[in-house]
Design a protein around this motif. Structure first.
Motif, PDB file in Angstrom:
ATOM      1  N   PHE A  73       0.820  -1.212   0.000  1.00  0.00           N
ATOM      2  CA  PHE A  73       0.000   0.000   0.000  1.00  0.00           C
ATOM      3  C   PHE A  73       0.857   1.266   0.000  1.00  0.00           C
ATOM      4  CE2 PHE A  73      -3.119  -3.098   1.250  1.00  0.00           C
ATOM      5  CZ  PHE A  73      -4.277  -2.641   0.650  1.00  0.00           C
ATOM      6  N   LYS A  74       2.059   1.170   0.544  1.00  0.00           N
ATOM      7  CA  LYS A  74       2.951   2.322   0.561  1.00  0.00           C
ATOM      8  C   LYS A  74       4.119   2.164  -0.406  1.00  0.00           C
ATOM      9  CE  LYS A  74       1.819   3.862   5.233  1.00  0.00           C
ATOM     10  NZ  LYS A  74       2.345   4.231   6.571  1.00  0.00           N
ATOM     11  N   GLY A  75       4.102   1.092  -1.206  1.00  0.00           N
ATOM     12  CA  GLY A  75       5.154   0.883  -2.192  1.00  0.00           C
ATOM     13  C   GLY A  75       6.478   0.486  -1.587  1.00  0.00           C
ATOM     14  N   LYS A  76       6.473  -0.101  -0.393  1.00  0.00           N
ATOM     15  CA  LYS A  76       7.720  -0.446   0.298  1.00  0.00           C
ATOM     16  C   LYS A  76       8.122  -1.913   0.119  1.00  0.00           C
ATOM     17  CE  LYS A  76       7.329   3.125   3.863  1.00  0.00           C
ATOM     18  NZ  LYS A  76       7.292   3.419   5.310  1.00  0.00           N
ATOM     19  N   HIS A  77       7.497  -2.596  -0.818  1.00  0.00           N
ATOM     20  CA  HIS A  77       7.696  -4.024  -1.000  1.00  0.00           C
ATOM     21  C   HIS A  77       8.777  -4.381  -2.009  1.00  0.00           C
ATOM     22  CE1 HIS A  77       5.140  -2.549  -4.153  1.00  0.00           C
ATOM     23  NE2 HIS A  77       5.324  -3.644  -4.857  1.00  0.00           N
ATOM     24  N   VAL A  78       9.190  -3.414  -2.847  1.00  0.00           N
ATOM     25  CA  VAL A  78       9.949  -3.750  -4.056  1.00  0.00           C
ATOM     26  C   VAL A  78      11.353  -4.296  -3.770  1.00  0.00           C
ATOM     27  CG1 VAL A  78       8.659  -2.170  -5.512  1.00  0.00           C
ATOM     28  CG2 VAL A  78      10.686  -1.340  -4.329  1.00  0.00           C
ATOM     29  N   THR A  79      11.902  -4.048  -2.588  1.00  0.00           N
ATOM     30  CA  THR A  79      13.229  -4.566  -2.257  1.00  0.00           C
ATOM     31  C   THR A  79      13.171  -5.808  -1.373  1.00  0.00           C
ATOM     32  OG1 THR A  79      13.389  -3.072  -0.350  1.00  0.00           O
ATOM     33  CG2 THR A  79      14.286  -2.281  -2.454  1.00  0.00           C
TER      34      THR A  79
END
Length: 295
Positions: A242-248
């Protein structure tokens, strides 16, 4: 040249909010002596028929502005491709992901002021078969969630919360798949794939920031692949999406390409702008500077 704006108001969008917002926008347009026409529609077909008539008559069109959600936008965009007619939206739907990604707020007074400045630009689109997509193509788990959410009669009352509730429901029975991706011309195989999101804008599902780096004017597709995870770990990643903090995070691959072919052992649901597009196999490519939008 005299400016002439055309407004499409989806009566059913946003629990009837579109009509209420339109009544206030109309008062602003009259106060400013803006030339406009409006059609209030019950169905998507009525709006498309209105646009078809405008294009047939070869009218001077300063812009077409829709009051509705992402489903309304998807249909209108697919009709306007290949024309020079600029488009924008006043968001009144349940998801509004296109508006969110483009920084279009629900402050319609401010947005009308911006639109009347008559600034325009071209943006990229996603090309999938004979259709085009503004925001995100979802494949797998997320497409199944979108399909289930679209069937819910109470979706319009809960917006993004409906999507979250559906995630939990689908997660109980969903099984990940083995998938072969052709990224540009390079083949890669991913095991236990939960979802693939192919993005032109950052958001889908009512505010989920699935591809936080996606831009609609960079000539690239942003690809998010979530794979090789147990269910409990997937939930942890989705909580960060939801906050875009998953990509790493482990189990997430984030790529940029210009085209992608998706082949799977079993057919998987495919959505575009939240609308069902069928099943895999499927191909998506970027169509650069394909669409005129109002700023």
């Amino acid at each position: 040249m005299k400016l002439m704006y055309y407004f499409l108001v989806n009566r059913t969008s946003g629990k009837g909010r579109s009509v209420k917002v339109w009544n206030e926008i109309e008062a602003i347009l009259k106060e400013k002596n803006v030339e406009y026409q409006v059609i209030i529609t019950e169905t998507k077909d009525e709006g498309l028929a209105f646009i078809n008539n405008l294009l047939t008559l070869n009218q001077d069109i300063s812009g077409i502005i829709a009051l509705g959600g992402d489903g309304t936008i998807h249909e209108i965009m697919n009709r306007l491709i290949g024309t020079n007619v600029p488009f924008s939206v006043i968001p009144t739907g349940s998801g509004n992901d296109y508006a969110r990604a483009r920084g279009i707020s629900k402050d319609y007074v401010k947005e009308i002021e911006k639109l009347l400045q008559n600034d325009k630009k071209k943006i990229d689109l996603l090309e999938i078969g004979d259709r085009h997509c503004m925001t995100v193509v979802g494949i797998g788990f997320d497409a199944k969630v979108a399909d289930e959410a679209n069937k819910m009669k109470w979706k319009k009352w809960f917006g993004g919360l409906a999507y979250l509730m559906t995630i939990l429901k689908v997660l109980i029975t969903y099984k990940p798949s083995s998938i072969k991706l052709t990224l540009n011309n390079e083949e890669r195989v991913f095991e236990k794939v939960w979802l693939i999101a192919i993005a032109n804008h950052a958001y889908y599902g009512g505010g989920i920031k699935i591809c936080p780096n996606a831009l609609s004017d960079d000539g690239k597709l942003d690809i998010c692949i979530i794979h090789s995870l147990p269910k409990w770990r997937l939930l942890f990643i989705l909580a960060n999406v939801f906050k875009g903090k998953h990509v790493t995070m482990k189990g997430v691959d984030y790529l940029q390409v210009e085209s992608i072919q998706v082949d799977s052992d079993d057919p998987l649901f495919v959505t575009a702008d939240g609308e069902m597009m069928g099943q895999t196999p499927t191909s998506v490519s970027v169509k650069k500077e394909a669409f005129h939008v109002m700023l």
